[in-house]
Write an enzyme that holds these catalytic residues in place. Structure first.
Site, mmCIF file in Angstrom:
data_model
loop_
_atom_site.group_PDB
_atom_site.id
_atom_site.type_symbol
_atom_site.label_atom_id
_atom_site.label_comp_id
_atom_site.label_asym_id
_atom_site.label_seq_id
_atom_site.Cartn_x
_atom_site.Cartn_y
_atom_site.Cartn_z
ATOM 1 N N SER A 12 0.814 -1.221 0.000
ATOM 2 C CA SER A 12 0.000 0.000 0.000
ATOM 3 C C SER A 12 0.844 1.265 0.000
ATOM 4 O O SER A 12 0.358 2.336 -0.385
ATOM 5 C CB SER A 12 -0.938 0.017 1.208
ATOM 6 N N SER A 135 15.611 -5.361 4.483
ATOM 7 C CA SER A 135 16.160 -5.009 5.786
ATOM 8 C C SER A 135 16.405 -3.502 5.778
ATOM 9 O O SER A 135 15.539 -2.734 5.371
ATOM 10 C CB SER A 135 17.433 -5.809 6.069
ATOM 11 N N TYR A 149 14.039 -1.539 17.013
ATOM 12 C CA TYR A 149 14.002 -1.687 15.555
ATOM 13 C C TYR A 149 15.195 -2.519 15.099
ATOM 14 O O TYR A 149 15.065 -3.433 14.271
ATOM 15 C CB TYR A 149 14.011 -0.309 14.896
ATOM 16 N N LYS A 153 15.670 -6.179 12.946
ATOM 17 C CA LYS A 153 16.398 -6.203 11.679
ATOM 18 C C LYS A 153 17.688 -7.005 11.765
ATOM 19 O O LYS A 153 18.042 -7.715 10.811
ATOM 20 C CB LYS A 153 16.689 -4.768 11.220
#
Length: 278
Positions: A12, A135, A149, A153
């Site tokens: 989206s 990534s 975060y 990752k």
């Protein structure tokens, strides 16, 4: 060129949207997932059956398997899988809530793992395919104010590194894509901030908060150009293990990796001293 079918999570906005638009314009087929189907009404109206859509929250593992199986049943095969769905979470480790931690890890780490696991039986059965794991520069370099975060990752990069070795014999290539800052909705749209703890004001961890709140920093990366190179990487044989995109990504990762290597080499004698005598 043979028409390929791409399964892309989160189309989206951001890289997923750019990639879908470029692929559909080239005549490729896209099986795209979104959380809200109406968010891509314009693409569906323009491309019709060339775009297969499914509603998916990647934190729902049973739903992932159902969507992947349905896409293969409807389209016959999947040639390329793009693990793109995810978002940023910023704030010091002490500031983020338990709920934010759980949602971040379930989305950025577990969701990507489960998408890969769901598609692997299909890729093996058809004799090969390609997985692109989106990534970030933050998968190799770490910055204060982004600890959770980074947790997701760095975790997904370790998973994808091992996965590359596990599935190469089946003709399946895995590429980790490490973009720097890009002019998408990621930074000032989908990213979340942790609740503020005043003790962290003025510390290195507060820099990420100030950046998101001030909304002044302009990322250098062109997402359309980045996506072009992601798509082009699928034609490389063997699959590139990593794809660094952006001058900021290259600079930060080169600095971080060089420092880590120097620290490791300085400990060589110490490391060898712990072995049993020959």
């Amino acid at each position: 060129m043979t028409q390929r079918t791409w399964l892309i999570t989160g189309i989206s906005s951001g890289f997923g949207r750019h990639m879908s638009e470029q692929l559909l314009a080239r005549g490729e087929r896209v099986a795209g997932t979104v959380r809200t189907l109406s968010s891509v009404d314009d693409l569906k109206a323009r491309y019709g059956d060339q775009l297969w859509l499914a509603r998916l929250d990647v934190t729902d593992t049973p739903a992932i398997r159902g969507v992947v199986d349905a896409a293969v049943a409807a389209l016959g095969r999947i040639d390329v899988v793009v693990n793109n769905a995810g978002y940023g979470l910023f704030g010091a480790a002490e500031e983020v809530t338990d709920e934010q931690i759980t949602q971040q890890i379930q989305t950025n780490l577990i969701g990507s793992i489960q998408v890969a696991r769901a598609v692997l039986p299909h890729l093996r059965a058809q004799g090969g395919g390609r997985i692109l794991q989106i990534s970030t520069v933050g998968g190799q370099a770490a910055f204060p104010g982004a600890s959770l975060y980074h947790a997701g990752k760095w975790g997904i990069e370790g998973f994808a590194d091992a996965l590359q070795q596990e599935v190469a014999g089946f003709g399946i290539g895995v590429t980790i894509v490490e973009p720097g800052g890009a002019r998408t909705e990621f930074r000032y749209g989908s990213s979340q901030l942790a609740p503020r703890i005043a003790a962290y004001d003025g510390t290195p961890a507060s820099m990420a908060r100030r950046m998101l709140e001030e909304r002044k920093a302009v990322p250098p990366g062109d997402p359309a150009r980045m996506v072009e190179l992601m798509i082009a990487s699928v034609d490389q044989q063997p699959a590139p293990k990593r794809l660094a995109l952006g001058s900021d990504a290259y600079t930060a990762m080169q600095r971080a990796l060089s420092a880590r290597l120097a620290e490791l080499e300085a400990q060589k004698d110490l490391a060898f001293s712990t072995d049993f005598p020959a």
